[in-house]
Design an enzyme around this catalytic site. Sequence first.
Site, PDB file in Angstrom:
ATOM      1  N   TYR A  27     -14.490   6.143  -4.813  1.00  0.00           N
ATOM      2  CA  TYR A  27     -13.300   5.451  -4.776  1.00  0.00           C
ATOM      3  C   TYR A  27     -13.039   4.709  -6.191  1.00  0.00           C
ATOM      4  CZ  TYR A  27      -9.734   2.359  -3.792  1.00  0.00           C
ATOM      5  OH  TYR A  27      -8.647   1.452  -3.978  1.00  0.00           O
ATOM      6  N   GLU A  58     -12.983  -6.983  -1.582  1.00  0.00           N
ATOM      7  CA  GLU A  58     -11.873  -6.510  -0.709  1.00  0.00           C
ATOM      8  C   GLU A  58     -12.381  -5.611   0.484  1.00  0.00           C
ATOM      9  OE1 GLU A  58      -8.764  -5.102  -3.020  1.00  0.00           O
ATOM     10  OE2 GLU A  58      -8.046  -3.652  -1.326  1.00  0.00           O
ATOM     11  N   ASP A 107       1.520   3.142  -4.302  1.00  0.00           N
ATOM     12  CA  ASP A 107       2.236   3.698  -3.328  1.00  0.00           C
ATOM     13  C   ASP A 107       3.281   2.589  -2.673  1.00  0.00           C
ATOM     14  OD1 ASP A 107      -0.593   3.193  -2.601  1.00  0.00           O
ATOM     15  OD2 ASP A 107      -0.110   2.956  -0.798  1.00  0.00           O
ATOM     16  N   HIS A 112     -13.352  -0.981  -0.137  1.00  0.00           N
ATOM     17  CA  HIS A 112     -12.704   0.001   0.564  1.00  0.00           C
ATOM     18  C   HIS A 112     -13.137   0.616   1.864  1.00  0.00           C
ATOM     19  CE1 HIS A 112      -9.403   3.317   0.263  1.00  0.00           C
ATOM     20  NE2 HIS A 112      -8.790   2.373  -0.448  1.00  0.00           N
ATOM     21  N   ASP A 163     -13.042  -3.939  -5.009  1.00  0.00           N
ATOM     22  CA  ASP A 163     -12.591  -3.304  -3.703  1.00  0.00           C
ATOM     23  C   ASP A 163     -13.532  -2.274  -3.054  1.00  0.00           C
ATOM     24  OD1 ASP A 163     -11.197  -2.028  -1.437  1.00  0.00           O
ATOM     25  OD2 ASP A 163      -9.298  -1.526  -2.762  1.00  0.00           O
ATOM     26  N   ARG A 180      -9.285  -6.065 -11.313  1.00  0.00           N
ATOM     27  CA  ARG A 180     -10.200  -5.579 -10.408  1.00  0.00           C
ATOM     28  C   ARG A 180     -11.071  -4.530 -11.110  1.00  0.00           C
ATOM     29  NH1 ARG A 180      -8.367  -1.319  -5.536  1.00  0.00           N
ATOM     30  NH2 ARG A 180      -8.853   0.437  -6.827  1.00  0.00           N
ATOM     31  N   GLU A 187      -4.829  -4.475   3.897  1.00  0.00           N
ATOM     32  CA  GLU A 187      -3.969  -3.646   3.311  1.00  0.00           C
ATOM     33  C   GLU A 187      -3.538  -2.543   4.325  1.00  0.00           C
ATOM     34  OE1 GLU A 187      -6.002  -2.499  -0.107  1.00  0.00           O
ATOM     35  OE2 GLU A 187      -5.930  -0.425   0.643  1.00  0.00           O
ATOM     36  N   TRP A 189     -13.057   6.182   4.594  1.00  0.00           N
ATOM     37  CA  TRP A 189     -12.498   6.580   3.101  1.00  0.00           C
ATOM     38  C   TRP A 189     -11.879   5.077   2.562  1.00  0.00           C
ATOM     39  CZ3 TRP A 189      -7.922   5.906   0.427  1.00  0.00           C
ATOM     40  CH2 TRP A 189      -7.903   6.306  -0.894  1.00  0.00           C
ATOM     41  N   ARG A 211      -4.138  -9.322   2.840  1.00  0.00           N
ATOM     42  CA  ARG A 211      -3.476  -8.394   1.895  1.00  0.00           C
ATOM     43  C   ARG A 211      -2.316  -7.773   2.212  1.00  0.00           C
ATOM     44  NH1 ARG A 211      -4.691  -6.542  -2.342  1.00  0.00           N
ATOM     45  NH2 ARG A 211      -4.885  -4.436  -1.935  1.00  0.00           N
ATOM     46  N   GLU A 271      -1.468  -7.927  -6.146  1.00  0.00           N
ATOM     47  CA  GLU A 271      -1.994  -6.893  -6.779  1.00  0.00           C
ATOM     48  C   GLU A 271      -1.099  -6.197  -7.767  1.00  0.00           C
ATOM     49  OE1 GLU A 271      -3.312  -3.796  -4.153  1.00  0.00           O
ATOM     50  OE2 GLU A 271      -4.628  -2.602  -5.802  1.00  0.00           O
TER      51      GLU A 271
HETATM   52  O1  KDG Z   1      -2.744   4.318   0.014  1.00  0.00           O
HETATM   53  C1  KDG Z   1      -3.874   3.749  -0.178  1.00  0.00           C
HETATM   54  C2  KDG Z   1      -3.932   3.121  -1.529  1.00  0.00           C
HETATM   55  O2  KDG Z   1      -2.837   2.107  -1.546  1.00  0.00           O
HETATM   56  C3  KDG Z   1      -5.296   2.448  -1.475  1.00  0.00           C
HETATM   57  O3  KDG Z   1      -6.464   3.198  -1.513  1.00  0.00           O
HETATM   58  C4  KDG Z   1      -5.332   1.483  -2.771  1.00  0.00           C
HETATM   59  O4  KDG Z   1      -7.037   0.118  -1.854  1.00  0.00           O
HETATM   60  C5  KDG Z   1      -6.280   0.202  -2.500  1.00  0.00           C
HETATM   61  C6  KDG Z   1      -5.858  -0.922  -3.177  1.00  0.00           C
HETATM   62  O5  KDG Z   1      -6.635  -1.917  -3.027  1.00  0.00           O
HETATM   63  O6  KDG Z   1      -5.012  -0.830  -4.013  1.00  0.00           O
HETATM   64 MG    MG Z   2      -7.649  -1.825  -1.520  1.00  0.00          MG
END
Ligand code: KDG
Ligand code: MG
Length: 419
Positions: free
Chosen positions: A176, A253, A333, A229, A227, A164, A279, A419, A300, A356
């Site tokens: 981001y 994404e 995370d 985002h 991504d 990515r 996600e 965000w 995702r 991922e």
């Molecule tokens: O907690 C938020 C993150 O996991 C996120 O910002 C990461 O977008 C993300 C990704 O695709 O890993």
């Molecule tokens: Mg993401």
Amino acid sequence: MNTPSPSESARPGSHRDREIVEARVIVTCPGRNFVTLKIVTRSGVYGLGDATLNGRELAVASYLQDHVVPNLIGRDAGRIEDVWQFLYRGAYWRRGPVTMSAIAAVDVALWDILGKMAGLPLYRLLGGRSREGALVYAHANGRDIGEASDEVGKYIEKGFLAVRAQCGVPGVKKAYGIASGGRPYEPAESELPAETVWNTPRYLETVPRLFERLRADHGNGVELLHDVHHRLTPIEAARLGRDLEPHRLFWMEDATPAENQTSFEIVRRHTVTPLAVGEVFNSIWDCKHLIENQLIDYIRTTIVHGGGITHIRRLADFAGLHQVRTGFHGATDLSPVTMGAALHFDTWVPNFGIQEYMFHAEETDAVFPHDYAFRDGRLHVGDTPGHGVDIDEALAAKYPYAPKQLPVARLEDGSMWDW
Ligand code: KDG
Ligand code: MG
């Protein structure tokens, strides 16, 4: 609590052995915050589930500690489906990331116990191996296009088959996905949310140039992902998808926020760049329209935020009917417990796409010993019974919770943005 049927009472793993006698919520911060549920049975066999919800960790810890754990004591750990239904239907208040992460923690811990009692790795309980390893993608980022391209090159050298790529956007402070101060990228860096500024036109002109450069530098042999985002409107996302078509992305994404699932119809109508989303979803109901109308290519939503293996298995089966493949979230995370469970799922699920994979900090890996390993562009699970991830509680206790929240984004005029 549940009355055992005669066959359930037969050893090994009798009803008495499976009785849940303790459930502990462990909050630890080895490099970042994680919430883990440990469920212990009368036999001493225990299971682990991840309950981490980035920036909202203590909400899930309390949901578990105050509202779920008292309901678990005395229950049969072998009744995984019934416990899932009890926690989902029985709560009256359905869905939402806090609830579904808490349910996931219980569910994954129970699957882990089942695997340990049966002496089988989780992928075998799910139906056995469908592939030798799970294709993973790494994260390359750079302050500008050149730096991002160098980073992509480093991952290719390490053996990654898919990467990515994110890069800084000229004039945009803290775009981001870009690491600060030479550290690995970690979005939740401050106690209160960092303020970032967003500029869509500059982003839309930068990203196609990034991928043009990546293909020129690295050729077509590597899968490239990006991504967005959630930053674009549907028609802007359609424009970006179209501009990226010559560079053959594996996926684009989170092109636009997806609360309104029909908005993806606009993106889909205009571009053949494959789309991934989900996600932040936590239920099959968040993507029903997206999947049944084939508006996306990859889903995702991963185990921890989507109600555990029991619910994600339903989601994946539903997606498979519509040729939508899995592409599980796997940022830092998601604890190693989720990564372990997700990799067993990836090893089994017929409609697997990609996983991922961001490396966890060394302290995290030390607190959560695990048996999965990276080899030749893929992650491979081991054959340890259960999901193969443990916790060193004494070490975890040395890393107390440290409040951290995700950043927010504003437009240049100060308006809040996604965000
Ligand atoms: O907690 C938020 C993150 O996991 C996120 O910002 C990461 O977008 C993300 C990704 O695709 O890993
Ligand atoms: Mg993401």
